[in-house]
Structures are given as structure tokens and as C-alpha cells.
Design a protein around this motif. Sequence first.
Motif, PDB file in Angstrom:
ATOM      1  N   THR A 140       0.831  -1.202   0.000  1.00 39.85           N
ATOM      2  CA  THR A 140       0.000   0.000   0.000  1.00 39.85           C
ATOM      3  C   THR A 140       0.863   1.247   0.000  1.00 39.85           C
ATOM      4  N   SER A 143       2.467   1.623  -3.525  1.00 38.11           N
ATOM      5  CA  SER A 143       1.547   2.129  -4.545  1.00 38.11           C
ATOM      6  C   SER A 143       1.174   3.582  -4.270  1.00 38.11           C
ATOM      7  N   THR A 144       0.985   3.949  -3.016  1.00 36.82           N
ATOM      8  CA  THR A 144       0.666   5.334  -2.683  1.00 36.82           C
ATOM      9  C   THR A 144       1.839   6.242  -3.015  1.00 36.82           C
ATOM     10  N   ARG A 145       3.035   5.825  -2.699  1.00 32.04           N
ATOM     11  CA  ARG A 145       4.216   6.623  -2.978  1.00 32.04           C
ATOM     12  C   ARG A 145       4.386   6.813  -4.487  1.00 32.04           C
TER      13      ARG A 145
END
Length: 161
Positions: A140, A143-145
Motif C-alpha cells: 500500500t 503504490s501510494t508513494r
Amino acid sequence: METAKKMMHSIPSVRQMSWKKLGLIAAGVGLAAMALMMLTVVTLVVGTPVLIFGGIALLLASPCLCCTAPLWLPPLLFIGIPTLIFFVVTGGIAMFLAVMASVGSWWLYRYRRGPMPPGGHLVERMMDRLRNAASRTKSTLKSTRDGVYQVASARLIEPEL
């Protein structure tokens, strides 16, 4: 009476003691006073809530204890009291700790080498859940980064009007 006088004369007075001895005596008295104060504080801080909450719990649980006494009283009399007598006679806490250490060692040995010990599947399930949670958190965050970098780079490339 005469031996008491001899003892008084054989004990050196404060003026005859060296500074080193006086310092050691003062340090010992200081340590004893500090230990007594800490014991008092710990007793007040820990003992008061335990006494209050324990009393409330006993007050609330006493009807259940009275109603279920025919169930737990025989095991207490025939198992609990002889076990207590055994531990007191054979070494008390040291014996209890030795038994607990041997049971813990047996459990760890079976967990690592032999067939699964009682409760071992629960430990395995907890370890799997921790591993899964860590990998989910890592993916998570990755993917957020990546999304944050893409949005930031898109904003830098766009011309301002």
C-alpha cells in the motif's frame, strides 16, 4: 552490667571514626531510607487501585462464586490444597519456576522440532497474519508513494497559464 560497659567502650565514638567509615554509614542509611520511600510509594500507587478494584470485583463476583461453589470447591480441596502444600514443602516458588521453565522448554522444542504443541497452530496463524499485514502495508505504501510521485511529476511538467 559490666559486659555492657565493656561493649560501650569497645565501640568507637563518632569522633574516632574516619571520614570513609562515616561516608559508608551515611550511604547505607541513605540507601535504606530511599528503598523504604520507594516501597511506600509503590505500595500506595499500586496497592490502592488493586485493593479498590479487587474489592469491587469480589463484590460483583460473589453471587457467582457462592452459586458455583459446589463445582469449584471439591477440585480446590482435593487438588489445589495438596499442590500448595507440595510447593511449600518442596521449595515453593523455585520449584514452580523450575516446572514452568521445563514446560516452556518442552513447548518450544515441540514447536521447533517435533509435532505441533498445544496452541502451536494459534502461534502459526498469528505469525501469518503479522506477515500478511506487513506485506499489505508495504504494498500500500509503495503504490501510494508511486501515485504521489506521478501526480507531483505531472504537475511539474504542466505549463502554468
